[in-house]
Enzyme design. Sequence first.
Site, mmCIF file in Angstrom:
data_model
loop_
_atom_site.group_PDB
_atom_site.id
_atom_site.type_symbol
_atom_site.label_atom_id
_atom_site.label_comp_id
_atom_site.label_asym_id
_atom_site.label_seq_id
_atom_site.Cartn_x
_atom_site.Cartn_y
_atom_site.Cartn_z
ATOM 1 N N TRP A 200 17.613 0.724 3.990
ATOM 2 C CA TRP A 200 16.979 1.927 4.518
ATOM 3 C C TRP A 200 17.826 2.609 5.580
ATOM 4 O O TRP A 200 18.309 1.977 6.515
ATOM 5 C CB TRP A 200 15.620 1.580 5.140
ATOM 6 C CG TRP A 200 14.534 1.303 4.141
ATOM 7 C CD1 TRP A 200 14.604 1.470 2.792
ATOM 8 C CD2 TRP A 200 13.218 0.803 4.418
ATOM 9 N NE1 TRP A 200 13.420 1.112 2.193
ATOM 10 C CE2 TRP A 200 12.543 0.697 3.170
ATOM 11 C CE3 TRP A 200 12.526 0.449 5.575
ATOM 12 C CZ2 TRP A 200 11.227 0.244 3.050
ATOM 13 C CZ3 TRP A 200 11.227 -0.003 5.459
ATOM 14 C CH2 TRP A 200 10.579 -0.099 4.214
ATOM 15 N N LYS B 269 16.671 5.675 0.919
ATOM 16 C CA LYS B 269 16.884 4.349 0.348
ATOM 17 C C LYS B 269 18.248 4.315 -0.313
ATOM 18 O O LYS B 269 18.424 4.745 -1.437
ATOM 19 C CB LYS B 269 15.775 4.025 -0.650
ATOM 20 C CG LYS B 269 14.482 3.662 0.068
ATOM 21 C CD LYS B 269 13.249 3.846 -0.786
ATOM 22 C CE LYS B 269 12.006 3.799 0.082
ATOM 23 N NZ LYS B 269 11.059 4.881 -0.193
ATOM 24 N N GLU C 295 -5.784 10.413 10.943
ATOM 25 C CA GLU C 295 -6.565 9.341 10.326
ATOM 26 C C GLU C 295 -6.962 8.235 11.299
ATOM 27 O O GLU C 295 -7.740 7.348 10.952
ATOM 28 C CB GLU C 295 -5.751 8.699 9.186
ATOM 29 C CG GLU C 295 -5.526 9.590 7.980
ATOM 30 C CD GLU C 295 -4.237 10.414 8.080
ATOM 31 O OE1 GLU C 295 -3.816 10.720 9.221
ATOM 32 O OE2 GLU C 295 -3.665 10.755 7.034
ATOM 33 N N THR D 104 -5.391 16.714 7.990
ATOM 34 C CA THR D 104 -4.070 16.336 8.509
ATOM 35 C C THR D 104 -3.159 17.554 8.538
ATOM 36 O O THR D 104 -3.477 18.605 7.970
ATOM 37 C CB THR D 104 -3.432 15.236 7.646
ATOM 38 O OG1 THR D 104 -3.254 15.755 6.318
ATOM 39 C CG2 THR D 104 -4.311 14.006 7.574
#
Lengths: 545, 545
Positions: free
Chosen positions: A446, A441, A332, A185
């Site tokens: 959020w 947060k 992925e 990644t």
Amino acid sequence: MHGLMQDKPLLISSLIEHAAAFHPETEIVTKTVEGPIHRSNYRELRDRSRRVANALTTLGVDFQDRVGTLAWNTHRHYELYFGVSGSGAILHTVNPRLFPEQLTYIINHAEDKVLFFDITFAGLVEQLAPQLKTVEAFIAMTDRDHMPEVNLPNLHCYEDLVEAASEEYQWPEFDERTASSLCYTSGTTGNPKGVLYGHRSTVLHSLMQVAPDAFEISSRTTMLLIVPMFHANAWGVPYSAPMVGAKMVLPGPHLDGENVYKLMKEESVSFSMAVPTVWLMLFQYLDAHPDASLDRLSLTGVGVGGSAPPIAMIERFRKSGIDMVQGWGMTETSPLGVINKPLPKHDSLSDEDKAKLKTKAGRGIWGVEIKIVNDDGERLPWDGKTSGHFYVKGPWIASGYYRQEGGSKLDSEGFFPTGDIGTIDPDGYLQLVDRSKDVIKSGGEWISSIELENAAASHPQVAEAAVIGIAHPKWQERPLLIVVLKDNATIDKEDLMEFLEEQVAKWWLPDDILFVDELPHTATGKLLKTKLREEFGDFKPVTTG
Amino acid sequence: MHGLMQDKPLLISSLIEHAAAFHPETEIVTKTVEGPIHRSNYRELRDRSRRVANALTTLGVDFQDRVGTLAWNTHRHYELYFGVSGSGAILHTVNPRLFPEQLTYIINHAEDKVLFFDITFAGLVEQLAPQLKTVEAFIAMTDRDHMPEVNLPNLHCYEDLVEAASEEYQWPEFDERTASSLCYTSGTTGNPKGVLYGHRSTVLHSLMQVAPDAFEISSRTTMLLIVPMFHANAWGVPYSAPMVGAKMVLPGPHLDGENVYKLMKEESVSFSMAVPTVWLMLFQYLDAHPDASLDRLSLTGVGVGGSAPPIAMIERFRKSGIDMVQGWGMTETSPLGVINKPLPKHDSLSDEDKAKLKTKAGRGIWGVEIKIVNDDGERLPWDGKTSGHFYVKGPWIASGYYRQEGGSKLDSEGFFPTGDIGTIDPDGYLQLVDRSKDVIKSGGEWISSIELENAAASHPQVAEAAVIGIAHPKWQERPLLIVVLKDNATIDKEDLMEFLEEQVAKWWLPDDILFVDELPHTATGKLLKTKLREEFGDFKPVTTG
Ligand SMILES: Nc1ncnc2c1ncn2[C@@H]1O[C@H](COP(=O)(O)OP(=O)(O)OP(=O)(O)O)[C@@H](O)[C@H]1O
Ligand SMILES: Nc1ncnc2c1ncn2[C@@H]1O[C@H](COP(=O)(O)OP(=O)(O)OP(=O)(O)O)[C@@H](O)[C@H]1O
Ligand SMILES: [Mg+2]
Ligand SMILES: [Mg+2]
């Protein structure tokens, strides 16, 4: 009872053999590392891939050994795609833009047995070599005339190897779940993790990708492959193109606006995919060269992903009749997970609303189940408003990382946690809100760092913006905005804050704004927030209430 | 080493679940057996398929039991496609047009446990029932009001069953090679043979089928499914349509030109597939109704296969902007084996040459390897001239027949012998020459019965023509032409022979011509040459030299 159908495994070698049989003369055009244009075709690609397979045996590469590449998009890299995986070894495409320490870590972690590299990276490889514990041979991907003068043990010349190898080769048949390639990644959120693809996952991903509701790739397509072949299988195109016999144009290291434009024009490119940064570079070239224009190209569509494209980008392409198709994916997920194609019901939308729809990451495609869940793993509604952790499941989605780093990643239903946060609307379109590591947060609610960044970046004097969370005694976390201004910008903190007040809810406003000269990026051009958090995470804003 | 990708089996249940999740309101429109139009959608189809799965348990159907259907293309038949296969039983679609003895043979051979039938076939089923050894329950696919008055043991009403069953159902997960459905061949060359499909083969076939180089099916497609659902999986469309969320129009038993035209018009059908006979029926309707016209339809393409379409048919569609795409296939190939899509190099052909190209059966698609071989099994060149036995290999191609009738059918390379003879051109296009059972072997050379039939049928006074081989002392076999003339025809044997002399090589001319009132056909409308050979095989022509 099994059906009485043939038990033929899905193997990568079948892709190039199909193209060689049914599209032998369809071109593979490369703007080479050395400079000139190189013209080949699927028959030649197949023949030379077979030679590569034989050459690998000569080099001592065994079944499932890892073969590293540090290379651009060229016909030689393409030959390795088939020669390595087709023969049952594992193609490990390494991102040369990573830092040297990351490269050493990755190559040692993968235990690459041999390393193929473009001459661009000769110096880099020379520097890395002493630290590479498993690499037994180095192969410069060039001909005798261009061999770099480097001090490397067991150094080979690619063209000499291929020349010496026989063209006679029978691709082996094996279990379709056998590993075929390995890619790490991007390292945006931490150390790169290895994703190990299989023949089955790769072939299924290709079948999905060519569909009209995906990227609509056919024998009529001329594809400029900008996405690097070292990045998540170049989004799968090197495999899907031979499946349908699409003409392939490979830009080598020449990814600047001028070269991209010229290749598109000269080779009558009809489709191309890239991250937003590359499209911006193309626009910059167009802006500086009034004689160049999107309208002069044969381009009918472009794909975009990796990060969200701004709506202005979608609009600019649309005005030249070019359909921008967004996809969301990860290393992925092979990498395609959702793709943004409109539904018939969207035909009646205004151009503006159509473009707005296109800013969403995409809609579910067959093969990938999707869900959003809350912190307790409970499914959340598809109302286009509720945001949650985005999970995916399917035959081309990872179950874990190479060498079982971190163990199995799947939840009790077999879904993979993407680390992204999003909403899903009633039609199944995902809208990305943020990465779960980046979302702020604040008092149980959020705040999307991405939305706040976009709001700031929409100010005409802002060049780039980043938002990270900083600790807050009452709200746990509050947003900090870090901004790079354009040259000659005149605004100050108050001006920008005022501007933001019109864009976002009051409680989303950053607690402070910092101006910097530069922001850190990953090898793939994404904001490196880990670095920003290291540097500014302890920042105490003056305005904290 | 296996790749670290998820191990998710390819199952038919995933197709309908995908459609229900991402295209819940996309319509399934049926012109019912009872008469009226019925409107449903993918969500309802999924919900009712789940009920069907529960109802099967009530009926005592176990994993891998065979469930027979004698039914038209309707929403109920469609529910069985998913309810039966999805739950792990085997859907056995029986062709109701077969002769009663064939039906009895097939249902007993398959050992169907229950039999679903449309009310059209109530009388037929009543007649068959006493001979059916394994069928424990009969289900009339209608509601309480339309239940037929028949004397059948353990007779159920479909709507009552579905109504009573719960909608709660979790599709089981099992090996993707598990058998999913069963279909017998048309019986053109002998007794029908059972082909047993699997979940894997069906899903892979669907992925291939939606591709732009195949039938290009997407969420934007409105598909009129004319190919019967009892005939080779209706060419795979019932599976590929939900994979992409295409709107589906099911004509029930209403396959005449008028109904086909009206459904196309009223539902804005964009694509449809059928055998040539159906398209001829549509043309007859158009010819008789000057107010009806292809130009008034939303149709952009039609598929054709099963037998070769005449060039005039391709031309007629083209003139209304409708692209006719031919495919070749067999029950044994799921059924798509090759598909005729032009390559970019064909763009410069004249309209006439384009139409001519379209008369070829098709080009190889990824997933199906093809070859032609001589009598000794040696590969023949792809020169578009040399003809040989056509063989295919791939994950949706049969390896043998149900209950191992005839053992494994594959050659040493794993290829399946199609029983067809053809040429392959350098671009990989198959041109069908004949069936190997029908080709006439005259002095070591082959005469194509199909080509001779086409030559005869091109005479304006000929309604239909058949050619079979008759024994010959010197040439082993010689062609005999059997002809049905149109009403009011005036030609005789000599006239027709003269006409043929201008069409074919001299040594291809039939040794004799017979005029008959009617030719025998199979249940799928193909010439039944076995019957002709029985009747005329011993014929001694007067002209034999
Ligand atoms: N269309 C898109 N819009 C917004 N973000 C996207 C889009 N496509 C991909 N992304 C982002 O890119 C991520 C996948 O990137 P990649 O696999 O290259 O590595 P990375 O996640 O950046 O790095 P690492 O996992 O090592 O931290 C996704 O998880 C998502 O956050
Ligand atoms: N495009 C086409 N052109 C000409 N013939 C075709 C085409 N497509 C299919 N066919 C013919 O149809 C055959 C497949 O038909 P099907 O599977 O329905 O049963 P059948 O072969 O007619 O019957 P049986 O095998 O029982 O004798 C092929 O083998 C071929 O001969
Ligand atoms: Mg990631
Ligand atoms: Mg047959």
